[in-house]
Scaffold this active site. Structure first.
Site, PDB file in Angstrom:
ATOM      1  N   VAL A 173     -19.042 106.958  16.676  1.00  0.00           N
ATOM      2  CA  VAL A 173     -20.004 105.781  15.824  1.00  0.00           C
ATOM      3  C   VAL A 173     -19.358 105.142  15.009  1.00  0.00           C
ATOM      4  O   VAL A 173     -19.008 106.021  13.807  1.00  0.00           O
ATOM      5  CB  VAL A 173     -21.634 106.890  15.671  1.00  0.00           C
ATOM      6  CG1 VAL A 173     -22.404 105.651  15.084  1.00  0.00           C
ATOM      7  CG2 VAL A 173     -21.487 107.093  17.206  1.00  0.00           C
ATOM      8  N   GLY A 185     -17.908 105.731   9.671  1.00  0.00           N
ATOM      9  CA  GLY A 185     -18.007 106.568  10.828  1.00  0.00           C
ATOM     10  C   GLY A 185     -17.855 107.882  11.288  1.00  0.00           C
ATOM     11  O   GLY A 185     -17.961 108.099   9.808  1.00  0.00           O
ATOM     12  N   LYS A 186     -18.520 108.448  12.345  1.00  0.00           N
ATOM     13  CA  LYS A 186     -17.815 110.085  12.948  1.00  0.00           C
ATOM     14  C   LYS A 186     -17.361 110.068  14.147  1.00  0.00           C
ATOM     15  O   LYS A 186     -18.037 109.135  14.495  1.00  0.00           O
ATOM     16  CB  LYS A 186     -19.637 110.285  11.775  1.00  0.00           C
ATOM     17  CG  LYS A 186     -19.681 112.163  11.714  1.00  0.00           C
ATOM     18  CD  LYS A 186     -19.014 111.762  10.564  1.00  0.00           C
ATOM     19  CE  LYS A 186     -18.739 114.004  10.358  1.00  0.00           C
ATOM     20  NZ  LYS A 186     -18.367 113.420   8.705  1.00  0.00           N
ATOM     21  N   GLY A 187     -17.705 110.702  14.974  1.00  0.00           N
ATOM     22  CA  GLY A 187     -17.112 111.200  15.823  1.00  0.00           C
ATOM     23  C   GLY A 187     -17.235 112.843  16.315  1.00  0.00           C
ATOM     24  O   GLY A 187     -17.099 113.476  15.137  1.00  0.00           O
ATOM     25  N   ASP A 241     -13.205 118.325  10.141  1.00  0.00           N
ATOM     26  CA  ASP A 241     -14.446 118.159   9.981  1.00  0.00           C
ATOM     27  C   ASP A 241     -14.870 119.088  10.815  1.00  0.00           C
ATOM     28  O   ASP A 241     -13.876 120.216  10.897  1.00  0.00           O
ATOM     29  CB  ASP A 241     -15.896 116.767  10.595  1.00  0.00           C
ATOM     30  CG  ASP A 241     -17.191 117.099   9.957  1.00  0.00           C
ATOM     31  OD1 ASP A 241     -16.994 116.546   8.645  1.00  0.00           O
ATOM     32  OD2 ASP A 241     -17.746 117.609  10.987  1.00  0.00           O
TER      33      ASP A 241
END
Length: 440
Positions: A84, A129-131, A170
């Site tokens: 995202v 952003g992040k995944g 992360d």
């Protein structure tokens, strides 16, 4: 659409009900709902920029991918993956990738939005952003995780890149995972692109100081907050929830500065000691036994009783939604430093504020990791690398300046540090949005 049903630009965005995307359940918004509530709280402080506030309530881009791999037994398994990009008004998206069995789209959306706020709060030239991939990595081999990482990287390859979106480690990911991502992206583009991810091994263009950067930022901002509220660092009693990369680094740095670690909790259990716990010994015990329990000089404690530990400083450094309306009233600390992303719900925030507890929010406290990731990205572009002392000094300067700025805003408006962080960050993001305008 008729004139009567069409929203007009004269409406104040804060007065409109939230437009919930069709792919989320309005009755169970999860972490995204917490983020929306935080945006609502800051909107009255945005002035004319509130005209653009709906920008913050919609991710710019969401990619959901199927990640099929061959398992070691020959079977094919499919995993659900996300990337995202919440906002890129101020620069490329930046944020981690987590491997966890409970990852959801709502969670990744919220985490990407908090990255937007975090990067803007410390004034880094990034968006958020992040995944994530829905998998419990404990049940898979190193080879299976490598194949998973490489397939996921290939699937999201069309939206990431050194100037588009830069992933990082992360929950349950590490420098090795970043090395696989960097190599996969490089192979697919036909050139070595070290800047596509951060948190890489130093041998592949990673930065010195990155491993402890998030925990160091927790210490720097936490120590600054402690001075503001009159808690002496020497002998301060620290309780740490989560003993992964962030929690153990923060514990070690506080311990080295003279504080006393009185409680540690992780997935394996909870241990306490009024005499203090050596976090170096705790880390060695965890590595050798796989559990924090049984550590010499400590006593076990029921998991839920962790919130009753008598301490001066509490560091939630595990997952989101840990401090809630159900347990916030039990907190005995004077300062809470959020090492994790989103560990405190808005309701818990209100309770802690009424109790006089100072909360150093995640969007400031754990920004040390992305700050050194920024240093890594800059070093990769220039092919000129700094010493660890230079990196730590620059990190400390940025974090202290950011804390001082947010503290000043919180005092000016009589708001919490979290709301102050959102005021500063959202103002920067929406100012960029307004200046850029809409295309076409």
């Amino acid at each position: 659409m008729t004139t009567e049903s069409r929203p007009t630009n004269l409406e104040q965005p804060a007065e409109r009900p939230h437009v919930i995307p069709s792919y989320l359940d309005p009755a169970h918004l999860g972490p995204w709902g917490i983020y929306l509530e935080q945006v609502d709280r800051v909107t009255p402080y945005l002035g004319k920029l509130a005209y653009w506030v709906e920008t913050l309530k919609r991710p710019k881009r969401i990619l959901i991918v199927d990640v099929p791999i061959h398992l070691d037994n020959g079977a094919v398994a499919h995993f659900e993956g996300y990337r995202v990009q919440h906002n890129t008004s101020r620069g490329p998206a930046k944020g981690g990738v987590r491997f966890h069995q409970d990852v959801t789209l709502s969670e990744v959306m919220a985490l990407s939005a908090w990255m937007t706020v975090k990067n803007a709060a410390v004034n880094l030239p990034y968006g958020g952003g992040k995944g994530g991939i829905r998998i419990d990595p404990r049940h898979y081999s190193q080879g299976e995780l490598e194949r998973l990482t490489r397939r996921y990287t290939t699937e999201i390859g069309l939206v990431i890149g050194p100037e588009k979106d830069i992933p990082a480690p992360d929950v349950n990911t590490n420098p090795q995972v970043m090395a696989w991502m960097m190599d996969t992206y490089s192979m697919n583009t036909g050139k070595t692109a070290t800047g596509v991810v951060t948190g890489k091994p130093v041998a592949l263009g990673g930065s010195l100081g990155r491993a402890d950067a998030t925990g160091r930022g927790v210490f720097v901002t936490g120590e600054a907050a402690m001075r503001k509220v009159g808690v002496k660092l020497e002998g301060a009693r620290i309780a740490v929830q989560g003993f992964g990369n962030v929690g153990n680094a923060a514990a070690r740095i506080f311990f080295d500065a003279g504080a006393k670690i009185v409680a540690i909790q992780d997935v394996s259990g909870t241990v306490v000691s009024t005499a203090g716990i050596d976090p170096y010994a705790a880390l060695e015990h965890l590595r050798s036994t796989g559990s924090i329990l049984g550590l010499s000089g400590t006593e076990p404690l029921e998991r839920d009783s962790f919130w009753d530990v008598d301490c001066d400083v509490l560091i939630p450094a595990a997952l989101e939604n840990q401090l809630t309306a159900e347990n916030a009233h039990r907190i005995r600390a004077k300062v809470v430093i959020e090492g994790a992303n989103g560990p405190t719900t808005p309701a818990a925030d209100d309770i802690l504020h009424d109790k006089g507890v100072t909360v150093v929010p995640d969007v400031l406290a754990n920004a040390g990791g992305v700050t050194v990731s920024y240093f890594e990205w800059v070093q990769d572009f220039s092919s000129f690398f700094w010493t660890e002392d230079e990196i730590n000094a620059r990190l400390e300067r940025i974090m202290r300046e950011a804390f001082a700025s947010l503290w000043e805003v919180s005092q000016k408006h009589g708001v919490t540090l979290r709301t102050a962080a959102f005021i500063v960050a959202c103002t920067r993001v929406l100012e960029a949005r307004a200046l850029r305008g809409l295309y076409p």
